[in-house]
Structures are given as structure tokens and as C-alpha cells.
Design an enzyme around this catalytic site. Structure first.
Site, PDB file in Angstrom:
ATOM      1  N   GLY A   1       0.783  -1.232   0.000  1.00 13.48           N
ATOM      2  CA  GLY A   1       0.000   0.000   0.000  1.00 13.48           C
ATOM      3  C   GLY A   1       0.815   1.282   0.000  1.00 13.48           C
ATOM      4  O   GLY A   1       0.348   2.304   0.509  1.00 13.48           O
ATOM      5  N   THR A   2       2.012   1.253  -0.625  1.00 14.18           N
ATOM      6  CA  THR A   2       2.764   2.513  -0.639  1.00 14.18           C
ATOM      7  C   THR A   2       2.122   3.528  -1.603  1.00 14.18           C
ATOM      8  O   THR A   2       2.210   4.735  -1.373  1.00 14.18           O
ATOM      9  CB  THR A   2       4.259   2.309  -0.988  1.00 14.18           C
ATOM     10  OG1 THR A   2       4.365   1.772  -2.300  1.00 14.18           O
ATOM     11  CG2 THR A   2       4.947   1.398   0.014  1.00 14.18           C
ATOM     12  N   ASN A   3       1.463   3.041  -2.647  1.00 14.27           N
ATOM     13  CA  ASN A   3       0.721   3.975  -3.511  1.00 14.27           C
ATOM     14  C   ASN A   3      -0.476   4.551  -2.751  1.00 14.27           C
ATOM     15  O   ASN A   3      -0.799   5.727  -2.888  1.00 14.27           O
ATOM     16  CB  ASN A   3       0.257   3.290  -4.797  1.00 14.27           C
ATOM     17  CG  ASN A   3       1.330   3.270  -5.860  1.00 14.27           C
ATOM     18  OD1 ASN A   3       1.602   4.268  -6.494  1.00 14.27           O
ATOM     19  ND2 ASN A   3       1.978   2.120  -6.035  1.00 14.27           N
TER      20      ASN A   3
ATOM     21  N   MET B   1      -4.279  -7.232  -6.346  1.00 13.89           N
ATOM     22  CA  MET B   1      -3.759  -8.373  -7.093  1.00 13.89           C
ATOM     23  C   MET B   1      -4.825  -9.365  -7.561  1.00 13.89           C
ATOM     24  O   MET B   1      -4.501 -10.481  -7.960  1.00 13.89           O
ATOM     25  CB  MET B   1      -2.691  -9.111  -6.271  1.00 13.89           C
ATOM     26  CG  MET B   1      -1.490  -8.246  -5.929  1.00 13.89           C
ATOM     27  SD  MET B   1      -0.758  -7.416  -7.356  1.00 13.89           S
ATOM     28  CE  MET B   1       0.079  -8.796  -8.106  1.00 13.89           C
ATOM     29  N   LYS B   2      -6.094  -8.963  -7.487  1.00 14.28           N
ATOM     30  CA  LYS B   2      -7.132  -9.856  -8.002  1.00 14.28           C
ATOM     31  C   LYS B   2      -7.780  -9.182  -9.195  1.00 14.28           C
ATOM     32  O   LYS B   2      -7.797  -7.954  -9.294  1.00 14.28           O
ATOM     33  CB  LYS B   2      -8.183 -10.098  -6.928  1.00 14.28           C
ATOM     34  CG  LYS B   2      -7.692 -11.045  -5.857  1.00 14.28           C
ATOM     35  CD  LYS B   2      -8.833 -11.701  -5.154  1.00 14.28           C
ATOM     36  CE  LYS B   2      -9.507 -12.674  -6.075  1.00 14.28           C
ATOM     37  NZ  LYS B   2     -10.437 -13.562  -5.394  1.00 14.28           N
ATOM     38  N   ILE B   3      -8.337 -10.005 -10.076  1.00 12.92           N
ATOM     39  CA  ILE B   3      -9.027  -9.417 -11.220  1.00 12.92           C
ATOM     40  C   ILE B   3     -10.454  -9.108 -10.789  1.00 12.92           C
ATOM     41  O   ILE B   3     -11.120  -9.956 -10.191  1.00 12.92           O
ATOM     42  CB  ILE B   3      -8.961 -10.378 -12.418  1.00 12.92           C
ATOM     43  CG1 ILE B   3      -7.501 -10.523 -12.844  1.00 12.92           C
ATOM     44  CG2 ILE B   3      -9.807  -9.862 -13.578  1.00 12.92           C
ATOM     45  CD1 ILE B   3      -7.256 -11.536 -13.926  1.00 12.92           C
ATOM     46  N   LEU B   4     -10.899  -7.884 -11.059  1.00 14.01           N
ATOM     47  CA  LEU B   4     -12.272  -7.525 -10.666  1.00 14.01           C
ATOM     48  C   LEU B   4     -13.258  -8.315 -11.503  1.00 14.01           C
ATOM     49  O   LEU B   4     -13.047  -8.541 -12.693  1.00 14.01           O
ATOM     50  CB  LEU B   4     -12.512  -6.034 -10.908  1.00 14.01           C
ATOM     51  CG  LEU B   4     -11.760  -5.058 -10.005  1.00 14.01           C
ATOM     52  CD1 LEU B   4     -12.064  -3.636 -10.438  1.00 14.01           C
ATOM     53  CD2 LEU B   4     -12.145  -5.255  -8.545  1.00 14.01           C
TER      54      LEU B   4
ATOM     55  N   ASN C   1      -6.292   1.988 -12.814  1.00 10.60           N
ATOM     56  CA  ASN C   1      -5.280   1.081 -12.290  1.00 10.60           C
ATOM     57  C   ASN C   1      -3.897   1.614 -12.649  1.00 10.60           C
ATOM     58  O   ASN C   1      -3.737   2.324 -13.638  1.00 10.60           O
ATOM     59  CB  ASN C   1      -5.466  -0.309 -12.917  1.00 10.60           C
ATOM     60  CG  ASN C   1      -4.452  -1.314 -12.405  1.00 10.60           C
ATOM     61  OD1 ASN C   1      -4.139  -1.360 -11.210  1.00 10.60           O
ATOM     62  ND2 ASN C   1      -3.911  -2.128 -13.298  1.00 10.60           N
TER      63      ASN C   1
ATOM     64  N   HIS D   1       0.017   0.224 -13.516  1.00  9.68           N
ATOM     65  CA  HIS D   1       0.726  -0.997 -13.887  1.00  9.68           C
ATOM     66  C   HIS D   1       2.214  -0.666 -14.045  1.00  9.68           C
ATOM     67  O   HIS D   1       2.571   0.338 -14.660  1.00  9.68           O
ATOM     68  CB  HIS D   1       0.151  -1.541 -15.202  1.00  9.68           C
ATOM     69  CG  HIS D   1       0.796  -2.829 -15.610  1.00  9.68           C
ATOM     70  ND1 HIS D   1       0.461  -4.027 -15.022  1.00  9.68           N
ATOM     71  CD2 HIS D   1       1.770  -3.094 -16.505  1.00  9.68           C
ATOM     72  CE1 HIS D   1       1.214  -4.985 -15.550  1.00  9.68           C
ATOM     73  NE2 HIS D   1       2.003  -4.448 -16.453  1.00  9.68           N
TER      74      HIS D   1
HETATM   75  C1  GRF Z   1       2.839  -1.280  -7.859  1.00 14.96           C
HETATM   76  O1  GRF Z   1       4.075  -1.492  -8.458  1.00 14.96           O
HETATM   77  C2  GRF Z   1       1.756  -1.251  -8.905  1.00 14.96           C
HETATM   78  O2  GRF Z   1       2.191  -0.819 -10.147  1.00 14.96           O
HETATM   79  C3  GRF Z   1       1.339  -2.694  -8.999  1.00 14.96           C
HETATM   80  O3  GRF Z   1       1.450  -3.189  -7.680  1.00 14.96           O
HETATM   81  C4  GRF Z   1       2.430  -2.435  -6.957  1.00 14.96           C
HETATM   82  C5  GRF Z   1       1.811  -1.992  -5.675  1.00 14.96           C
HETATM   83  O4  GRF Z   1       2.719  -1.462  -4.763  1.00 14.96           O
HETATM   84  N1  GRF Z   1       0.032  -2.803  -9.604  1.00 14.96           N
HETATM   85  P1  GRF Z   1       2.211  -0.823  -3.398  1.00 14.96           P
HETATM   86  O5  GRF Z   1       1.349  -1.860  -2.698  1.00 14.96           O
HETATM   87  O6  GRF Z   1       1.450   0.413  -3.707  1.00 14.96           O
HETATM   88  O7  GRF Z   1       3.451  -0.534  -2.609  1.00 14.96           O
END
Ligand code: GRF
Length: 186
Positions: A14-16, A87-90, A104, A106
Site C-alpha cells: 500500500g505505498t501507492n 492483485m485480483k481481477i475484478l 489502475n 501498472h
Molecule cells: C505497484 O508497483 C503497482 O504498479 C502494482 O502493484 C504495486 C503496488 O505497490 N500494480 P504498493 O502496494 O502500492 O506498494
């Protein structure tokens, strides 16, 4: 400015999510994070939601959980769903039922390297550059319309780990810019 209500989906670190929450505290950022959804109740990123007192929804595997989630999104007047390491497909049903934007991020320059293990594949192919892509989500994996891409040049000594770190750092900027672009119609 009236801010839109965002819901962020995560599965891991969850760093994003953290970066978007911090950004949302700025007065001119167009969204507030109103809900965090995770398919894993032990996802580390949930700590950020707890830290900032943002409600959490754990999405279970059964279809009823998805129906309850859709109802919750409606009740909270969620304007946008932001997938950040989900990490799951909706399910197609979910994508059809939620009639607002789903976006999303990527870790590659789409349309190249859809799917998993992007950094290893990028290195193996001797690419000169890599980066990240923010795109709308549709029923096909990593194929929705591109909102924006950001890139950097790969150095000779780059490894999977260094590419991962560099891409993550780029993602934080890319996601806030893309959210701005999506919600402000820029
Ligand atoms: C990111 O690299 C994003 O592009 C991918 O999953 C990673 C998530 O990282 N879809 P975080 O959980 O936000 O640290």
C-alpha cells in the site's frame, strides 16, 4: 474546490495508497480517500487506512461480499475506484455494476509487459527504458484506455530490485497526476 470521493483497492504494502492519502490532504488535490478495500485482511497497507482513520472493507471471495461492497460504494457516494496494487481481477459483474471510473496503475509501459513479473521480463528483453502506466480498467487485463505513462532510462547495472524501486517512485507522481487529470477532466 469540491473534492470527489475515492475508494482505493489494495492487496499488499500500500505505498501507492499512502502516497495518494498524503496527496489528498493538499487543498488543491481533487479527491478525498473515503474507503480502502482489501482482499487480504492482513495486507500491510491497511495500517495506512487505520493511521488516517479511513474506513476499511475486506472483500471476501463470496459474491455476497461484492454485492455489499457495491452498496457501500453507493452509500459513500464514491466517484472513482483506484486500484493500487490490487492483485485480483475484478469480476465483470463488478465492473459493469460500478458505473463510475475505475483506474489502475501498472509497472510497465503498456501495452508492453501486461501481467506479472514485469521487471524481469523488461531486463531479459534488454529494453532501453521502462516505467509505469495509469489506465482505465475494463473487462480485459491491463487493456483499458491509457491515461498517462511515465518512463525512465534503464542503466547497465539495474537489477529487478532497482527497477522496482525506481518504478515505485515514479508511480507516486504518475498516480497523483493521473487522478488529477481524470477528475478535473484535464
Ligand atoms: C505497484 O508497483 C503497482 O504498479 C502494482 O502493484 C504495486 C503496488 O505497490 N500494480 P504498493 O502496494 O502500492 O506498494
Amino acid at each position: 474546490m469540491v473534492k470527489k470521493n475515492a475508494c482505493i483497492f489494495i492487496s499488499g504494502n500500500g505505498t501507492n495508497l499512502r502516497s495518494i492519502i498524503l496527496k489528498s490532504r493538499e487543498y488543491n488535490f481533487p479527491a478525498n480517500v473515503r474507503l480502502v478495500v482489501s482482499n487480504r485482511k492482513k495486507a500491510l497497507g491497511l495500517n495506512y487506512a487505520k493511521k488516517w482513520s479511513i474506513p476499511i472493507f475486506i472483500l471476501k471471495k463470496n459474491p455476497i461480499s461484492e454485492i455489499i461492497l457495491l452498496k457501500t460504494l453507493k452509500e459513500k457516494k464514491i466517484d472513482i475506484v483506484i486500484l493500487a496494487g490490487y492483485m485480483k481481477i475484478l469480476s465483470k459483474k463488478f465492473i459493469r455494476a460500478f458505473d463510475k471510473s475505475i483506474i489502475n496503475i501498472h509497472p510497465s509501459l503498456l501495452p508492453k509487459y501486461r501481467g506479472l513479473n514485469t521487471f524481469a521480463r523488461v531486463l531479459r528483453a534488454n529494453e532501453k527504458k521502462t516505467g509505469c502506466t495509469v489506465h482505465y480498467v475494463n473487462e480485459k487485463l491491463d487493456e483499458g484506455k491509457i491515461i498517462l505513462r511515465k518512463f525512465f532510462f534503464i542503466k547497465k547495472n539495474d537489477t529487478i530490485n532497482s527497477l522496482k524501486t525506481k518504478t515505485h517512485n515514479l508511480e507516486y507522481r504518475a498516480y497523483s497526476e493521473a487522478i488529477y487529470k481524470t477528475l478535473r477532466g484535464l
